[in-house]
Design an enzyme around this catalytic site. Structure first.
Site, PDB file in Angstrom:
ATOM      1  N   CYS A 249       0.854  -1.200   0.000  1.00  0.00           N
ATOM      2  CA  CYS A 249       0.000   0.000   0.000  1.00  0.00           C
ATOM      3  C   CYS A 249       0.887   1.246   0.000  1.00  0.00           C
ATOM      4  O   CYS A 249       0.767   2.117   0.865  1.00  0.00           O
ATOM      5  CB  CYS A 249      -0.938   0.012   1.206  1.00  0.00           C
ATOM      6  SG  CYS A 249      -1.740  -1.566   1.556  1.00  0.00           S
ATOM      7  N   CYS A 371      -2.986   5.633  10.035  1.00  0.00           N
ATOM      8  CA  CYS A 371      -3.130   7.025  10.466  1.00  0.00           C
ATOM      9  C   CYS A 371      -4.522   7.203  11.057  1.00  0.00           C
ATOM     10  O   CYS A 371      -5.200   8.188  10.810  1.00  0.00           O
ATOM     11  CB  CYS A 371      -2.846   8.007   9.331  1.00  0.00           C
ATOM     12  SG  CYS A 371      -3.839   7.754   7.842  1.00  0.00           S
TER      13      CYS A 371
END
Length: 431
Positions: A249, A371
């Site tokens: 990713c 995040c």
């Protein structure tokens, strides 16, 4: 509609966000429609209106006797943009009122100019209303406020307040080119005030954001823009020459480049991402920094489609997540994210861990990162994985940052500091 005034364009951007587009998608083409000198103001308008949307929208709805017709919804957004300026900017009131009424006319809604004028004049005359709820006070969607209150009973208000601040501009110095101290000296010579970050060894935080073309040797690969929390991945990977490293990713490539900068002599860095549209960003970053990685378009979870059976010594798995730790950088997340998104995201996150674990060499290390500030995407994913994967070992992180959780370290967004981030480190025992 070419030639529209800035506020009209801002209203169109806000309508696109309400319809599901991110600012990353809809703002760049809108910026190109305006003269260069108006583009920073448009960006500030759109970011600010998204940041305070839930507060502004409640106020506007309370001032309208009835909602505008769906065909006139664009004018609702036009008034939101104007309210943002009245409540959260230093723009002259007369300019906001006059130019918003003119923008309404230019959007082919002359029959609504009287309403726009009356609503905004009343808002200016009466001042901002007293917040009736925490959702209004902190300008977040109700579900997010309640979830944060439940997950972080002592910190939820501080998280919401931090989300409404402007994030600092943070740099990662390319250690192959300069030491941090040397680059701090170059910034001083360039008249740019900056200081070393607290936790990231190559990080520098600017006192005020500047265009990247003002940064010394930026185009030559001296530095990259990257938040301090995101930079910490390289300190956890325990990199060494000769290793094969996977950045799953990987787009837009900031962490791929950080890995290559942090350790010369790596055997190979493989960067994969599912999005074909985002792969060129990885290549651009690598080229500017004069670095090389094997870049592939692939769904990391479908290892049979991209993995050749050669195991990795290190894996960085920065999974797709709710991005609730970076709301101050992407305030449109408040409008775009839904509570119903979290469960499917958690399923994707666990699936990626399960799929990539067999690609890790015995004795290897996998760093799991998000995040997000929601435990459902963080320590609970790690706990679920450990429960079903007996050979995985969770490492204790002896670091000076973040909060210890039952499985990993959680960083909450810090005012004038790092973003919200979660890290956990798993090792596969030697056979």
């Amino acid at each position: 509609m070419p030639g529209l005034p800035m506020r009209a364009v801002a209203a169109q951007v806000m309508q696109a966000v309400e319809q599901g587009q991110s600012l990353t998608q809809c703002l760049p083409p809108a910026l190109k429609r305006l003269p260069e000198n108006e583009r920073p103001a448009l960006q500030a308008l759109c970011f600010g209106t998204c940041r305070w949307f839930f507060q502004l929208d409640d106020e506007l709805n309370s001032r309208l006797k009835k909602p505008l017709k769906p065909a006139d919804r664009l004018i609702h957004h036009l008034m939101l943009v104007a309210l943002f300026q009245l409540r959260h900017s230093e723009q002259a009131t007369y300019a906001v009122l006059n130019e918003t009424v003119e923008a309404c006319r230019r959007l082919d809604k002359p029959h609504l100019t009287g309403l726009v004028n009356a609503v905004l004049r009343a808002a200016e005359r009466e001042g901002g209303p007293t917040a009736r709820s925490d959702y209004e006070r902190y300008a977040h969607p109700p579900w997010m406020v309640e979830k944060l209150r439940h997950n972080w009973p002592d910190d939820w208000a501080a998280i919401l307040e931090a989300n409404n601040t402007q994030a600092p501009m943070t740099l990662r110095v390319n250690a192959r080119r300069f030491s941090r101290d040397t680059y701090l000296g170059l910034l001083t010579e360039a008249g740019i005030e900056a200081s070393a970050t607290h936790f990231a060894p190559h990080g520098i935080q600017l006192a005020r954001p500047v265009p990247v073309d003002r940064l010394p040797y930026f185009e030559d690969g001296a530095v990259s823009v990257q938040d301090e929390a995101a930079q910490l991945c390289t300190t956890l990977l325990d990199l060494a020459p000769g290793q094969r490293v996977l950045d799953a990713c990987a787009a837009p490539g900031g962490k791929t480049c950080a890995i290559l900068e942090a350790c010369e002599g790596l055997q190979e860095v493989v960067a994969i991402d599912e999005s074909a549209e985002r792969l060129p960003r990885i290549e651009e970053n690598l080229e500017r920094l004069d670095l090389h990685a094997t870049v592939q378009q692939a769904d990391a979870a479908q290892t049979n489609q991209w993995w050749n059976g050669n195991e990795f010594d290190r894996i960085l798995l920065d999974v797709p997540c709710s991005a609730t730790g970076v709301i101050r950088r992407h305030p449109d997340i408040k409008l775009l994210r839904r509570e119903s998104d979290i469960l499917p995201l958690a399923s994707i996150q666990l699936g990626l861990l399960e799929a990539l674990w067999p690609t890790l060499k015995p004795g290897g290390r996998l760093v799991y990162a998000t995040c997000s500030v929601f435990p459902q995407e963080n320590q609970r994913i790690i706990r679920r994985f450990l429960k079903q994967t007996t050979e995985a070992i969770l490492l204790d992180l002896d670091v000076p940052w973040g909060r210890e959780t039952e499985a990993g370290r959680q960083m909450l967004p810090a005012p004038n500091g790092h973003d919200g981030f979660f890290y956990a480190v798993l090792e596969k025992p030697e056979q």
